[in-house]
Design an enzyme around this catalytic site. Structure first.
Site, PDB file in Angstrom:
ATOM      1  N   GLU A 111      54.305  20.658  58.005  1.00  0.00           N
ATOM      2  CA  GLU A 111      54.438  20.854  56.547  1.00  0.00           C
ATOM      3  C   GLU A 111      55.668  20.128  56.015  1.00  0.00           C
ATOM      4  O   GLU A 111      55.682  19.678  54.866  1.00  0.00           O
ATOM      5  CB  GLU A 111      54.474  22.361  56.234  1.00  0.00           C
ATOM      6  CG  GLU A 111      53.090  22.977  56.355  1.00  0.00           C
ATOM      7  CD  GLU A 111      53.054  24.417  56.814  1.00  0.00           C
ATOM      8  OE1 GLU A 111      54.064  25.126  56.677  1.00  0.00           O
ATOM      9  OE2 GLU A 111      51.995  24.840  57.337  1.00  0.00           O
ATOM     10  N   GLU A 131      51.353  21.086  67.657  1.00  0.00           N
ATOM     11  CA  GLU A 131      50.589  21.739  66.598  1.00  0.00           C
ATOM     12  C   GLU A 131      49.680  20.711  65.926  1.00  0.00           C
ATOM     13  O   GLU A 131      50.136  19.964  65.054  1.00  0.00           O
ATOM     14  CB  GLU A 131      51.536  22.327  65.542  1.00  0.00           C
ATOM     15  CG  GLU A 131      52.467  23.389  66.082  1.00  0.00           C
ATOM     16  CD  GLU A 131      52.932  24.326  64.977  1.00  0.00           C
ATOM     17  OE1 GLU A 131      52.776  25.536  65.155  1.00  0.00           O
ATOM     18  OE2 GLU A 131      53.407  23.860  63.936  1.00  0.00           O
ATOM     19  N   HIS A 141      58.265  20.448  61.497  1.00  0.00           N
ATOM     20  CA  HIS A 141      56.964  21.098  61.297  1.00  0.00           C
ATOM     21  C   HIS A 141      56.102  20.174  60.435  1.00  0.00           C
ATOM     22  O   HIS A 141      56.608  19.479  59.549  1.00  0.00           O
ATOM     23  CB  HIS A 141      57.164  22.452  60.596  1.00  0.00           C
ATOM     24  CG  HIS A 141      55.905  23.252  60.538  1.00  0.00           C
ATOM     25  ND1 HIS A 141      54.929  23.009  59.597  1.00  0.00           N
ATOM     26  CD2 HIS A 141      55.437  24.251  61.316  1.00  0.00           C
ATOM     27  CE1 HIS A 141      53.921  23.847  59.802  1.00  0.00           C
ATOM     28  NE2 HIS A 141      54.210  24.613  60.835  1.00  0.00           N
ATOM     29  N   LYS A 195      57.196  30.968  57.610  1.00  0.00           N
ATOM     30  CA  LYS A 195      57.071  30.011  56.498  1.00  0.00           C
ATOM     31  C   LYS A 195      57.711  30.611  55.239  1.00  0.00           C
ATOM     32  O   LYS A 195      58.657  31.364  55.350  1.00  0.00           O
ATOM     33  CB  LYS A 195      55.602  29.622  56.298  1.00  0.00           C
ATOM     34  CG  LYS A 195      54.957  29.175  57.611  1.00  0.00           C
ATOM     35  CD  LYS A 195      53.638  28.493  57.438  1.00  0.00           C
ATOM     36  CE  LYS A 195      53.088  28.114  58.812  1.00  0.00           C
ATOM     37  NZ  LYS A 195      51.892  27.299  58.748  1.00  0.00           N
ATOM     38  N   ASN A 224      56.657  31.851  62.991  1.00  0.00           N
ATOM     39  CA  ASN A 224      57.105  31.050  61.851  1.00  0.00           C
ATOM     40  C   ASN A 224      56.578  31.708  60.577  1.00  0.00           C
ATOM     41  O   ASN A 224      55.394  31.609  60.276  1.00  0.00           O
ATOM     42  CB  ASN A 224      56.555  29.621  62.011  1.00  0.00           C
ATOM     43  CG  ASN A 224      56.800  28.762  60.786  1.00  0.00           C
ATOM     44  OD1 ASN A 224      57.579  29.128  59.902  1.00  0.00           O
ATOM     45  ND2 ASN A 224      56.139  27.618  60.720  1.00  0.00           N
ATOM     46  N   GLY A 274      46.670  26.991  60.173  1.00  0.00           N
ATOM     47  CA  GLY A 274      46.193  27.815  59.063  1.00  0.00           C
ATOM     48  C   GLY A 274      44.717  27.659  58.748  1.00  0.00           C
ATOM     49  O   GLY A 274      44.253  28.102  57.699  1.00  0.00           O
ATOM     50  N   SER A 328      46.692  28.229  64.437  1.00  0.00           N
ATOM     51  CA  SER A 328      45.672  29.280  64.445  1.00  0.00           C
ATOM     52  C   SER A 328      45.647  30.117  65.725  1.00  0.00           C
ATOM     53  O   SER A 328      44.576  30.535  66.173  1.00  0.00           O
ATOM     54  CB  SER A 328      44.289  28.677  64.170  1.00  0.00           C
ATOM     55  OG  SER A 328      44.238  28.137  62.862  1.00  0.00           O
TER      56      SER A 328
HETATM   57  P1  PGA Z   1      49.166  29.173  61.886  1.00  0.00           P
HETATM   58  O1  PGA Z   1      50.481  28.270  61.695  1.00  0.00           O
HETATM   59  O2  PGA Z   1      49.406  30.018  63.124  1.00  0.00           O
HETATM   60  O3  PGA Z   1      49.083  29.989  60.640  1.00  0.00           O
HETATM   61  O4  PGA Z   1      48.028  28.241  62.067  1.00  0.00           O
HETATM   62  C1  PGA Z   1      51.169  27.743  62.786  1.00  0.00           C
HETATM   63  C2  PGA Z   1      52.358  26.979  62.312  1.00  0.00           C
HETATM   64  O5  PGA Z   1      52.296  26.357  61.237  1.00  0.00           O
HETATM   65  O6  PGA Z   1      53.404  26.964  62.991  1.00  0.00           O
END
Ligand code: PGA
Length: 254
Positions: A101, A169, A99, A14, A12, A175, A215
């Site tokens: 976010e 997640e 997601h 983003k 992803n 992140g 992560s």
């Molecule tokens: P990350 O993000 O691997 O940077 O923690 C995962 C995601 O948001 O799908």
């Protein structure tokens, strides 16, 4: 890992990536060799501005692409929205739905997520439906209940193994460099499989790929991917480095 399921590692990106960054996708394609191909599927979800060119650049590599979000609507006066059919037309096979976010920054409810996942399926995309608890919810002992509720609200009715991917997640792991323990992931993924069984039937649920995300990096991928009912990873930050993404793919291929 679930033995009978071919794992999927999805990147992803983003809101990252300009044309020049397609070099990352090209490098991933180069490293996705004959030892990896039979053992792990790969997908890259670039920003929608790059979807068409990324798909074209990956032709012949067997690496799929996906959108990061889609509209609940099919077409019309929805300025700024991208429909699932547009993503499919640009070459996508997958679409991330819900997601965290999107859920937190854009106020998407599970009902919205379900409508998006259904729109994706209608366009013959496989939705990657994301669920996960916040730090407060985990500390309050509510993680399982929260995720079960999100699943009940977000998963399209009648979805089968071939038409759905679920990504767990934990919001607090995205992140941050933090990850749940293997035992916590095992408990959650088992609960997700069981809840899916109630929603779509046991047989269909048994074949749905359950990804872990939050992560994931080369140093923790093997441990996370070895957990029962973890059938791959949804990777954010580490998917922007071809070398790291490929290392995670190798860990997933076993
Ligand atoms: P990350 O993000 O691997 O940077 O923690 C995962 C995601 O948001 O799908």
């Amino acid at each position: 890992m679930t033995r009978s399921i071919k794992p999927l590692v999805a990147g992803n990106w983003k809101m990252n990536g300009l044309k020049a960054d397609l070099a990352i996708a090209a490098e991933v394609a180069k490293g996705y060799d004959a030892t990896l191909k039979p053992n792990v599927d790969l997908a890259i979800c670039p920003p929608s501005s790059l979807l068409f060119t990324a798909t074209a650049a990956l032709i012949g590599s067997r690496i799929a692409t996906g959108g990061q979000d889609c509209s609940t609507q099919a077409s019309g006066a929805f300025t700024g929205e991208v429909s699932a059919a547009m993503l499919a037309d640009a070459g996508a096979n997958f679409c991330i739905a819900g997601h965290s976010e999107r859920r937190t920054l854009h106020g998407e409810t599970s009902a919205t997520v379900k409508a998006k996942a259904e729109a994706a399926q209608k366009a013959l995309l496989v939705p990657i439906v994301c669920v996960g608890e916040t730090k407060d919810e985990r500390e309050a002992g509510k993680a399982l209940a929260v995720v079960r509720k999100q699943l009940r609200g977000s998963v399209p009715e009648g979805a089968g193994a071939a038409t759905l991917v679920v990504a767990y997640e934990p919001v607090w792991a995205i992140g941050t460099g933090l990850t749940p323990t293997a035992a916590d992931v095992a408990e959650m993924h088992e609960a997700i499989r069981a809840e899916l069984g109630r929603l779509v039937g046991k047989q269909a649920a048994a074949g749905v790929r359950l990804l872990y995300g939050g992560s994931v990096k080369p140093s923790n991928a093997a441990e996370l991917m070895n957990v029962a009912n973890v059938d791959g990873a949804l990777v954010g930050g580490a998917s922007l480095k071809a070398e790291d993404f490929l290392a995670i793919a190798r860990a997933c291929a076993g």
